[in-house]
Scaffold this motif. Structure first.
Motif, PDB file in Angstrom:
ATOM      1  N   GLY A   6      74.794  26.486  13.126  1.00 56.19           N
ATOM      2  CA  GLY A   6      73.816  25.558  13.665  1.00 56.19           C
ATOM      3  C   GLY A   6      73.276  24.616  12.611  1.00 56.19           C
ATOM      4  N   LEU A   7      72.350  23.774  13.060  1.00 58.24           N
ATOM      5  CA  LEU A   7      71.753  22.767  12.198  1.00 58.24           C
ATOM      6  C   LEU A   7      70.448  23.264  11.606  1.00 58.24           C
ATOM      7  CD1 LEU A   7      72.268  19.613  14.440  1.00 58.24           C
ATOM      8  CD2 LEU A   7      73.634  20.323  12.483  1.00 58.24           C
ATOM      9  N   ILE A   8      70.240  22.913  10.346  1.00 60.49           N
ATOM     10  CA  ILE A   8      68.973  23.166   9.677  1.00 60.49           C
ATOM     11  C   ILE A   8      68.450  21.820   9.209  1.00 60.49           C
ATOM     12  CG2 ILE A   8      67.871  24.241   7.681  1.00 60.49           C
ATOM     13  CD1 ILE A   8      69.839  26.539   7.961  1.00 60.49           C
ATOM     14  N   GLY A   9      67.199  21.530   9.536  1.00 59.71           N
ATOM     15  CA  GLY A   9      66.595  20.252   9.194  1.00 59.71           C
ATOM     16  C   GLY A   9      65.757  20.344   7.939  1.00 59.71           C
ATOM     17  N   LEU A  10      66.048  19.465   6.981  1.00 60.99           N
ATOM     18  CA  LEU A  10      65.297  19.410   5.730  1.00 60.99           C
ATOM     19  C   LEU A  10      64.538  18.087   5.659  1.00 60.99           C
ATOM     20  CD1 LEU A  10      68.268  20.873   4.833  1.00 60.99           C
ATOM     21  CD2 LEU A  10      66.790  21.280   2.904  1.00 60.99           C
ATOM     22  N   ALA A  11      63.295  18.156   5.218  1.00 61.66           N
ATOM     23  CA  ALA A  11      62.454  16.971   5.140  1.00 61.66           C
ATOM     24  C   ALA A  11      62.587  16.301   3.785  1.00 61.66           C
ATOM     25  CB  ALA A  11      60.998  17.342   5.383  1.00 61.66           C
ATOM     26  N   ASN A  12      62.548  14.991   3.811  1.00 68.95           N
ATOM     27  CA  ASN A  12      62.531  14.182   2.603  1.00 68.95           C
ATOM     28  C   ASN A  12      61.408  13.170   2.781  1.00 68.95           C
ATOM     29  OD1 ASN A  12      63.281  13.175   0.121  1.00 68.95           O
ATOM     30  ND2 ASN A  12      64.782  11.773   0.984  1.00 68.95           N
ATOM     31  N   THR A  13      60.423  13.179   1.882  1.00 69.49           N
ATOM     32  CA  THR A  13      59.293  12.265   1.993  1.00 69.49           C
ATOM     33  C   THR A  13      59.656  10.933   1.349  1.00 69.49           C
ATOM     34  OG1 THR A  13      57.806  14.155   1.881  1.00 69.49           O
ATOM     35  CG2 THR A  13      56.828  11.993   1.563  1.00 69.49           C
ATOM     36  N   VAL A  14      59.542   9.857   2.129  1.00 73.44           N
ATOM     37  CA  VAL A  14      59.887   8.527   1.635  1.00 73.44           C
ATOM     38  C   VAL A  14      58.724   7.572   1.889  1.00 73.44           C
ATOM     39  CG1 VAL A  14      62.368   8.814   1.929  1.00 73.44           C
ATOM     40  CG2 VAL A  14      61.028   7.904   3.796  1.00 73.44           C
ATOM     41  N   GLU A  15      58.624   6.556   1.031  1.00 73.40           N
ATOM     42  CA  GLU A  15      57.588   5.540   1.190  1.00 73.40           C
ATOM     43  C   GLU A  15      58.129   4.457   2.114  1.00 73.40           C
ATOM     44  OE1 GLU A  15      54.352   3.218  -1.596  1.00 73.40           O
ATOM     45  OE2 GLU A  15      56.249   3.821  -2.482  1.00 73.40           O
ATOM     46  N   THR A  16      57.569   4.356   3.326  1.00 73.51           N
ATOM     47  CA  THR A  16      58.048   3.385   4.311  1.00 73.51           C
ATOM     48  C   THR A  16      57.444   2.006   4.097  1.00 73.51           C
ATOM     49  OG1 THR A  16      56.341   4.096   5.866  1.00 73.51           O
ATOM     50  CG2 THR A  16      58.512   5.137   6.048  1.00 73.51           C
ATOM     51  N   SER A  17      56.245   1.947   3.572  1.00 74.47           N
ATOM     52  CA  SER A  17      55.606   0.700   3.156  1.00 74.47           C
ATOM     53  C   SER A  17      54.621   1.078   2.052  1.00 74.47           C
ATOM     54  CB  SER A  17      54.905   0.021   4.346  1.00 74.47           C
ATOM     55  OG  SER A  17      53.909   0.847   4.888  1.00 74.47           O
ATOM     56  N   PRO A  18      54.109   0.107   1.311  1.00 75.21           N
ATOM     57  CA  PRO A  18      53.245   0.451   0.174  1.00 75.21           C
ATOM     58  C   PRO A  18      52.086   1.373   0.574  1.00 75.21           C
ATOM     59  CG  PRO A  18      53.785  -1.870   0.126  1.00 75.21           C
ATOM     60  CD  PRO A  18      54.312  -1.328   1.426  1.00 75.21           C
ATOM     61  N   LEU A  65      70.197  23.266  -0.016  1.00 77.05           N
ATOM     62  CA  LEU A  65      69.358  24.268   0.645  1.00 77.05           C
ATOM     63  C   LEU A  65      68.747  25.244  -0.371  1.00 77.05           C
ATOM     64  CD1 LEU A  65      68.537  24.920   3.579  1.00 77.05           C
ATOM     65  CD2 LEU A  65      70.323  26.649   3.582  1.00 77.05           C
ATOM     66  N   LEU A  66      69.527  25.637  -1.370  1.00 81.32           N
ATOM     67  CA  LEU A  66      69.026  26.577  -2.368  1.00 81.32           C
ATOM     68  C   LEU A  66      67.975  25.959  -3.288  1.00 81.32           C
ATOM     69  CD1 LEU A  66      72.399  28.298  -3.286  1.00 81.32           C
ATOM     70  CD2 LEU A  66      70.485  29.327  -2.041  1.00 81.32           C
ATOM     71  N   GLU A  67      68.059  24.653  -3.528  1.00 83.91           N
ATOM     72  CA  GLU A  67      67.091  23.992  -4.407  1.00 83.91           C
ATOM     73  C   GLU A  67      65.850  23.497  -3.671  1.00 83.91           C
ATOM     74  OE1 GLU A  67      69.200  20.867  -6.410  1.00 83.91           O
ATOM     75  OE2 GLU A  67      70.183  22.262  -7.801  1.00 83.91           O
ATOM     76  N   ARG A  68      65.918  23.397  -2.330  1.00 81.58           N
ATOM     77  CA  ARG A  68      64.795  22.829  -1.579  1.00 81.58           C
ATOM     78  C   ARG A  68      64.343  23.723  -0.423  1.00 81.58           C
ATOM     79  NH1 ARG A  68      66.944  17.239   0.208  1.00 81.58           N
ATOM     80  NH2 ARG A  68      64.938  17.214   1.240  1.00 81.58           N
ATOM     81  N   PRO A  69      64.059  25.003  -0.658  1.00 82.43           N
ATOM     82  CA  PRO A  69      63.655  25.865   0.458  1.00 82.43           C
ATOM     83  C   PRO A  69      62.313  25.460   1.077  1.00 82.43           C
ATOM     84  CG  PRO A  69      63.314  27.005  -1.603  1.00 82.43           C
ATOM     85  CD  PRO A  69      64.054  25.732  -1.926  1.00 82.43           C
ATOM     86  N   PHE A  70      61.453  24.777   0.316  1.00 81.69           N
ATOM     87  CA  PHE A  70      60.161  24.362   0.846  1.00 81.69           C
ATOM     88  C   PHE A  70      60.274  23.151   1.775  1.00 81.69           C
ATOM     89  CE2 PHE A  70      59.163  26.372  -3.271  1.00 81.69           C
ATOM     90  CZ  PHE A  70      58.478  27.467  -2.775  1.00 81.69           C
ATOM     91  N   ASP A  71      61.435  22.500   1.776  1.00 81.24           N
ATOM     92  CA  ASP A  71      61.635  21.324   2.624  1.00 81.24           C
ATOM     93  C   ASP A  71      62.251  21.667   3.979  1.00 81.24           C
ATOM     94  OD1 ASP A  71      60.618  19.730   0.617  1.00 81.24           O
ATOM     95  OD2 ASP A  71      62.588  19.308  -0.242  1.00 81.24           O
ATOM     96  N   ILE A  72      62.566  22.944   4.218  1.00 81.95           N
ATOM     97  CA  ILE A  72      63.172  23.338   5.493  1.00 81.95           C
ATOM     98  C   ILE A  72      62.121  23.234   6.591  1.00 81.95           C
ATOM     99  CG2 ILE A  72      64.287  25.199   6.764  1.00 81.95           C
ATOM    100  CD1 ILE A  72      65.255  26.278   4.031  1.00 81.95           C
ATOM    101  N   ARG A  73      62.425  22.484   7.637  1.00 77.12           N
ATOM    102  CA  ARG A  73      61.484  22.287   8.738  1.00 77.12           C
ATOM    103  C   ARG A  73      61.897  23.019  10.009  1.00 77.12           C
ATOM    104  NH1 ARG A  73      58.949  21.242   5.018  1.00 77.12           N
ATOM    105  NH2 ARG A  73      57.887  19.313   4.529  1.00 77.12           N
ATOM    106  N   TYR A  74      63.200  23.023  10.327  1.00 74.72           N
ATOM    107  CA  TYR A  74      63.620  23.686  11.558  1.00 74.72           C
ATOM    108  C   TYR A  74      65.022  24.245  11.417  1.00 74.72           C
ATOM    109  CZ  TYR A  74      66.441  19.585  12.845  1.00 74.72           C
ATOM    110  OH  TYR A  74      67.365  18.576  12.858  1.00 74.72           O
ATOM    111  N   CYS A  75      65.344  25.116  12.372  1.00 79.48           N
ATOM    112  CA  CYS A  75      66.674  25.703  12.479  1.00 79.48           C
ATOM    113  C   CYS A  75      67.028  25.699  13.963  1.00 79.48           C
ATOM    114  CB  CYS A  75      66.660  27.122  11.936  1.00 79.48           C
ATOM    115  SG  CYS A  75      68.223  28.003  12.122  1.00 79.48           S
ATOM    116  N   THR A  76      68.201  25.204  14.295  1.00 85.62           N
ATOM    117  CA  THR A  76      68.636  25.174  15.688  1.00 85.62           C
ATOM    118  C   THR A  76      69.368  26.472  16.000  1.00 85.62           C
ATOM    119  OG1 THR A  76      68.875  22.782  15.586  1.00 85.62           O
ATOM    120  CG2 THR A  76      69.961  23.895  17.408  1.00 85.62           C
ATOM    121  N   TRP A  77      68.830  27.210  16.978  1.00 86.40           N
ATOM    122  CA  TRP A  77      69.424  28.475  17.380  1.00 86.40           C
ATOM    123  C   TRP A  77      69.387  28.561  18.897  1.00 86.40           C
ATOM    124  CZ3 TRP A  77      66.860  33.351  18.868  1.00 86.40           C
ATOM    125  CH2 TRP A  77      67.757  34.400  18.964  1.00 86.40           C
ATOM    126  N   ARG A  78      70.539  28.828  19.492  1.00 88.47           N
ATOM    127  CA  ARG A  78      70.690  28.905  20.952  1.00 88.47           C
ATOM    128  C   ARG A  78      70.236  27.623  21.642  1.00 88.47           C
ATOM    129  NH1 ARG A  78      71.356  34.516  23.443  1.00 88.47           N
ATOM    130  NH2 ARG A  78      72.127  35.623  21.634  1.00 88.47           N
TER     131      ARG A  78
END
Length: 104
Positions: A6-18, A65-78
């Motif tokens: 399944g899919l695992i979602g990782l977050a990345n914080t980006v600056e969308t505007s100043p 995934l191993l370097e960013r465990p704090f960025d995991i937001r969701y896991c798709t299961w069933r």
């Protein structure tokens, strides 16, 4: 043990505007095992209650995934996206405990 793909979602914080920062989620496919499949129903704070998964998914992690465990937001299961309430690194595996449905 049940197999997991399944899919695992990782977050990345980006600056969308100043001065404005937003999370962008990147989903990646992983393989592993489901060691416990359970569900709970909680009728606490909401009118209709909520379903909590409680499943434990162990996946073979890649470098991201191993370097960013704090960025995991969701896991798709069933077929449902579940929020990850706990993530633990055990060698090359990442063990995820699933919580409520993900609303992100």
């Amino acid at each position: 043990m049940t197999k997991f793909a399944g899919l695992i979602g990782l977050a990345n914080t980006v600056e969308t505007s100043p001065g404005v920062w937003e999370e962008q989620i990147t989903a990646r496919r992983y393989l592993g095992d489901v060691s416990m499949a359970a569900r709970r129903f909680s009728d606490g704070d909401t009118v209709t209650g909520s379903v909590k998964s409680g499943a434990i998914v162990s996946v073979v992690g890649d470098k991201m995934l191993l370097e960013r465990p704090f960025d995991i937001r969701y896991c798709t299961w069933r077929g449902v996206k579940w929020s990850v309430s706990y993530a633990e690194i055990k060698g090359v595996r990442v063990v995820l405990t699933l919580g409520e449905r993900y609303n992100g």
